[in-house]
Design a protein around this motif. Sequence first.
Motif, PDB file in Angstrom:
ATOM      1  N   ARG A 218     -11.846  52.585   5.335  1.00 44.64           N
ATOM      2  CA  ARG A 218     -11.723  53.900   5.389  1.00 44.64           C
ATOM      3  C   ARG A 218     -13.332  54.133   5.173  1.00 44.64           C
ATOM      4  N   LYS A 219     -13.962  55.295   6.290  1.00 45.52           N
ATOM      5  CA  LYS A 219     -15.145  55.589   6.110  1.00 45.52           C
ATOM      6  C   LYS A 219     -15.252  56.699   4.962  1.00 45.52           C
ATOM      7  N   ASP A 220     -14.190  57.420   4.675  1.00 46.05           N
ATOM      8  CA  ASP A 220     -14.110  58.556   3.753  1.00 46.05           C
ATOM      9  C   ASP A 220     -14.064  58.184   2.132  1.00 46.05           C
ATOM     10  N   ASP A 221     -13.664  56.853   2.290  1.00 44.88           N
ATOM     11  CA  ASP A 221     -13.622  56.172   1.024  1.00 44.88           C
ATOM     12  C   ASP A 221     -13.928  54.611   0.929  1.00 44.88           C
ATOM     13  N   PRO A 222     -15.179  53.950   1.041  1.00 49.09           N
ATOM     14  CA  PRO A 222     -15.300  52.673   1.410  1.00 49.09           C
ATOM     15  C   PRO A 222     -14.915  51.631   0.406  1.00 49.09           C
ATOM     16  N   SER A 223     -14.896  52.393  -0.931  1.00 50.35           N
ATOM     17  CA  SER A 223     -14.388  51.613  -2.296  1.00 50.35           C
ATOM     18  C   SER A 223     -12.909  51.518  -2.085  1.00 50.35           C
ATOM     19  N   ALA A 224     -12.178  52.180  -1.497  1.00 50.86           N
ATOM     20  CA  ALA A 224     -10.753  52.024  -1.494  1.00 50.86           C
ATOM     21  C   ALA A 224     -10.415  50.506  -0.932  1.00 50.86           C
ATOM     22  N   PRO A 225      -9.190  50.159  -1.645  1.00 50.74           N
ATOM     23  CA  PRO A 225      -8.629  48.790  -0.818  1.00 50.74           C
ATOM     24  C   PRO A 225      -8.583  48.500   0.514  1.00 50.74           C
ATOM     25  N   LYS A 226      -9.393  47.431   0.989  1.00 45.86           N
ATOM     26  CA  LYS A 226      -9.090  47.220   2.571  1.00 45.86           C
ATOM     27  C   LYS A 226      -7.497  46.879   2.890  1.00 45.86           C
ATOM     28  N   VAL A 227      -7.417  47.309   4.194  1.00 51.42           N
ATOM     29  CA  VAL A 227      -6.243  47.211   4.830  1.00 51.42           C
ATOM     30  C   VAL A 227      -6.250  45.996   5.750  1.00 51.42           C
ATOM     31  N   ILE A 228      -5.422  44.978   5.493  1.00 49.59           N
ATOM     32  CA  ILE A 228      -5.424  43.833   6.507  1.00 49.59           C
ATOM     33  C   ILE A 228      -4.225  43.729   7.123  1.00 49.59           C
ATOM     34  N   LEU A 229      -4.229  43.553   8.494  1.00 46.93           N
ATOM     35  CA  LEU A 229      -3.104  43.640   9.387  1.00 46.93           C
ATOM     36  C   LEU A 229      -2.983  42.524  10.032  1.00 46.93           C
ATOM     37  N   LYS A 230      -1.582  42.226  10.236  1.00 51.92           N
ATOM     38  CA  LYS A 230      -1.161  40.942  10.553  1.00 51.92           C
ATOM     39  C   LYS A 230      -0.601  41.022  12.198  1.00 51.92           C
ATOM     40  N   PRO A 231      -0.389  39.877  12.905  1.00 55.57           N
ATOM     41  CA  PRO A 231      -0.175  40.306  14.270  1.00 55.57           C
ATOM     42  C   PRO A 231       1.116  41.089  14.450  1.00 55.57           C
ATOM     43  N   ASN A 232       1.368  41.773  15.483  1.00 56.86           N
ATOM     44  CA  ASN A 232       2.444  42.621  15.879  1.00 56.86           C
ATOM     45  C   ASN A 232       2.460  43.769  14.627  1.00 56.86           C
ATOM     46  N   GLU A 233       1.408  44.326  14.192  1.00 53.17           N
ATOM     47  CA  GLU A 233       1.756  45.310  13.251  1.00 53.17           C
ATOM     48  C   GLU A 233       0.631  46.511  13.821  1.00 53.17           C
ATOM     49  N   LYS A 234       0.959  47.635  13.635  1.00 54.02           N
ATOM     50  CA  LYS A 234      -0.056  48.980  14.077  1.00 54.02           C
ATOM     51  C   LYS A 234      -0.239  49.726  12.739  1.00 54.02           C
ATOM     52  N   LEU A 235      -1.743  49.908  12.388  1.00 49.14           N
ATOM     53  CA  LEU A 235      -2.124  50.964  11.611  1.00 49.14           C
ATOM     54  C   LEU A 235      -2.362  52.106  12.165  1.00 49.14           C
ATOM     55  N   ILE A 236      -1.699  53.311  11.591  1.00 49.86           N
ATOM     56  CA  ILE A 236      -2.125  54.598  11.885  1.00 49.86           C
ATOM     57  C   ILE A 236      -2.605  55.347  10.872  1.00 49.86           C
ATOM     58  N   PHE A 237      -3.972  55.861  11.132  1.00 49.47           N
ATOM     59  CA  PHE A 237      -4.763  56.683  10.270  1.00 49.47           C
ATOM     60  C   PHE A 237      -4.578  58.038  10.578  1.00 49.47           C
ATOM     61  N   SER A 238      -4.027  58.939   9.881  1.00 50.71           N
ATOM     62  CA  SER A 238      -3.770  60.235  10.218  1.00 50.71           C
ATOM     63  C   SER A 238      -4.739  61.310   9.921  1.00 50.71           C
ATOM     64  N   ARG A 239      -5.324  61.816  10.835  1.00 54.49           N
ATOM     65  CA  ARG A 239      -6.584  62.873  10.754  1.00 54.49           C
ATOM     66  C   ARG A 239      -6.046  64.132   9.990  1.00 54.49           C
ATOM     67  N   GLU A 240      -4.905  64.387  10.419  1.00 58.27           N
ATOM     68  CA  GLU A 240      -4.517  65.751   9.916  1.00 58.27           C
ATOM     69  C   GLU A 240      -4.084  65.760   8.392  1.00 58.27           C
ATOM     70  N   VAL A 241      -4.640  66.385   7.607  1.00 56.03           N
ATOM     71  CA  VAL A 241      -4.313  66.359   6.181  1.00 56.03           C
ATOM     72  C   VAL A 241      -3.695  67.508   5.553  1.00 56.03           C
ATOM     73  N   THR A 242      -2.545  67.748   5.172  1.00 51.34           N
ATOM     74  CA  THR A 242      -2.110  68.990   4.583  1.00 51.34           C
ATOM     75  C   THR A 242      -2.408  69.081   3.002  1.00 51.34           C
ATOM     76  N   PRO A 243      -3.173  69.995   2.867  1.00 50.07           N
ATOM     77  CA  PRO A 243      -3.697  70.352   1.548  1.00 50.07           C
ATOM     78  C   PRO A 243      -2.391  70.505   0.324  1.00 50.07           C
ATOM     79  N   ALA A 244      -2.529  70.055  -0.776  1.00 45.77           N
ATOM     80  CA  ALA A 244      -1.492  70.156  -1.758  1.00 45.77           C
ATOM     81  C   ALA A 244      -1.669  71.381  -2.676  1.00 45.77           C
TER      82      ALA A 244
END
Length: 373
Positions: A235-261
């Motif tokens: 993630r560019k907004d948090d480079p120190s966050a744990p890296k996400v590793i994808l395996k074959p036949n997996e899809k990562l979805i990064f949601s740009r829309e954020v609902t504030p709490a």
Amino acid sequence: MPNNHIYLLISRKLSGEATPEELERLQDLLAASTDQQFQAEILSAYFNTPHNYNSESDISQEEKIQRILHAGDAFARDEENVVGLTSLKSRRKWYFAAAAVFMIMFTSGWYFFHQKEVMIHQPLPRQVAGNPGKLKEVVTRSGARTMMVLPDGSKVWLNAGSKLRYDEDFNKKLREVELEGEGFFDVVKNPKMPFIVHTSDIDIRVLGTAFNVKSYAGDDNIEATLLRGQIEVVRKDDPSAPKVILKPNEKLIFSREVTPARVRSADKIPDTVPMSPVISITPVSGSIPDSEKSETSWLYNRLVFEGDSFAELARKMERWYDVKIVFRDERLQHIRLSGVFDNEGLEQALQALQIITPYSYEINGKEVVLYEK
């Protein structure tokens, strides 16, 4: 005039009869010309891939090529266990490969501009304004798709309305590209030099693999779908966050829309607390062909949509057909739709959607207006 020697070597390679010296010579010739390298990819893909078209003229033209290919396969199968016919079989198989290359050369215009003017073509990288001599850029307009070969031999297919940038020194010290839009990457493995795809919000790091990335500016999500190999997402907004590793036949979805709490502070006044974008991983079926997956169907000139809102589908259709779609009635935007556009033109697609949900449309040049009946 085409380089006949190159096509001769390609024919021998397709038939499996090229010597190591001929393969090395072919590699040198192709390395010196991106255009001929792309043509070789076309010929190889066509030789090894069956195609189906609907119109009679397409079928008759296609059958001429398929008869050559199928006859070569049948001949090879018949003689597979016959001792003493190896040389004859090799010559015959080489003949079929050469004939196929010859016919594909003369039918390439028909093949790649069949159905719509959106078939894959080889782009010419251009210099990026403000960065003379540094960044190169390949852009695909709406209604088109593009295939290119990077200096390291990695292949990139760009979907409509997409942009790829890379440094002119690509593959010397780094292999990095910037993507806006959607691209499919088939990356040449090089453990000493990882391949990195930069998008607006995430970076994808690979060694050698095949994956699809969708990062259009107007979409709510960024998607990365892995077919083979392994990719690492940061993630560019948090480079120190744990890296996400994808395996074959997996899809990562990064949601740009954020609902504030909303939380309550000590004085009981609600405060808004920003939240980080959400990342999720979902499985992608490995049992269906890539041509039927919504993530990769565009590579096969098919638009697959599964539970998309009409507004989401409209954005895809805008890029697919190079039009602007306007909703006169907001309710239509929230209707969920599933289906496939194979060879349909714009109006055929709009009429097909009317079977699913009642609505009317008007086409004014490149603008399409949708409204309730």
